[in-house]
Design a protein around this motif. Structure first.
Motif: not given
Length: 350
Positions: A71, A156-157, A161, A165, A170, A174, A177
């Motif tokens: 992130h 994905g998570l 994501l 972010a 997003t 997230t 996430a």
């Protein structure tokens, strides 16, 4: 040779239970011993689910810094500079290096011996057996169908994501996430008396949706654990990370081919993850991506030396017919409740 009853005094299962309970205390309440900041520095890349939202914990899992780096380091740096620089990769590289330092010694046994959520699920399943709840064994096709889910959650998570972010694609929520829906977040914080993480979130529609999903998943894990073994472990993205590294650790499961194996299958019945390969395969193929190195398959193999837990060339535990006979007198392969004695009954005892 020691007799079977004496050999069963300290079974591998009891040793593992003792380790699990100690590690449950360390990972959930460990900072009470060393302080929160010291605990954070000591083990911030533990290859097992231990939640950073738990303010009393003694560790937190590698998925937390991994999400934050995707992130804040990778995603935001790409957004700001428009390039993928070496400085973005270095934090990720050090995170994986710290992870592997821990992982090298125990490998996937962190899932089967250390993970607090794994321990909680096992104790709930044991409670289900004591309450005579129906037991649900997952079929081989069902096990194989579920395997991709943990990889999808990882991509994905944990990776996708948080990166999105950081890129501004997003919402900021997230950025972690997986932590937003992880059942360990609720389980470990509730064990410390903190109910805040289970409260309904009203910060926005996405916050509410993630909170509702987290509570639903947590409730499902609690209820499903009473009837099925390790329901969340089967889809856990940290198991996927551990599976990706499993060939790099000297801790491994080894199975020798045996002509009786085709008709037996007790090892798969004993496996908390219902892994079919330990029954049908031998050599390295028996060491499945879902294996948590709990050792139950070796405990319940009725033949000498067929299944072993090894660290490099050293055998830490090997299946034994005498051990198997003593073990099944106390607990069935699928965890059926029987009288457990930590010490053997002496002759003449009532």
């Amino acid at each position: 040779m020691a007799d079977a009853s004496n050999a069963s005094v300290f079974t591998l299962g009891r040793i593992r239970l003792a380790v699990q309970l100690v590690m449950l205390f360390v990972t959930v309440w460990g900072s009470a011993l060393v302080g929160h900041y010291a605990a954070e520095k000591i083990s911030s890349s533990l290859p097992a689910l231990s939640c950073a939202y738990d303010q009393a914990d003694g560790a937190y899992c590698v998925l937390i810094p991994l999400q934050h780096q995707m992130h804040h380091r990778v995603g935001e740096m790409i957004q700001q500079t428009g390039q993928f620089a070496l400085t973005m990769l270095l934090p990720l590289a050090f995170t994986f290096l710290a992870f592997y330092v821990f992982y090298f010694f125990l490998g996937k046994a962190f899932c089967g011996w250390v993970c607090p959520l794994g321990t909680i699920q096992e104790r709930l399943h044991r409670l289900g057996r004591l309450l005579r709840r129906p037991f649900h064994h997952l079929s081989e096709p069902a096990v194989r169908r579920m395997r991709p889910v943990k990889w999808l959650l990882l991509l994905g998570l944990v990776l996708g994501l948080p990166l999105a972010a950081g890129l501004g694609v997003t919402p900021h929520t997230t950025g972690d996430a997986f932590c937003q829906v992880c059942p360990s977040r609720l389980a470990t914080t509730l064990l410390t008396g903190d109910g805040e993480q289970a409260a309904i979130r009203t910060g926005g529609v996405l916050d509410f949706a993630l909170g509702a999903l987290a509570n639903t998943l947590f409730g499902f894990v609690l209820i499903a654990s009473l009837a099925a073994r390790q329901p969340f472990c089967r889809i856990c993205p940290l198991l996927a990370v551990n599976a990706a590294f499993q060939r790099l650790s000297p801790m491994r499961l080894v199975k020798q081919p045996h002509d009786k194996c085709e008709k037996c299958g007790i090892c798969t019945k004993a496996c908390p993850m219902d892994i079919p390969e330990i029954w049908h395969e031998s050599g390295s193929k028996a060491f499945s991506e879902d294996c948590t190195l709990c050792g139950r398959c070796a405990e319940y193999c009725p033949d000498d030396g067929i299944i072993q837990l090894k660290f490099g060339p050293a055998s830490l535990f090997a299946s034994s017919r005498a051990y198997y006979k003593a073990r099944v007198k106390e607990e069935g392969p699928q965890g059926g409740s029987k009288v457990v004695r930590w010490f053997p009954r002496r002759t003449g005892d009532a």
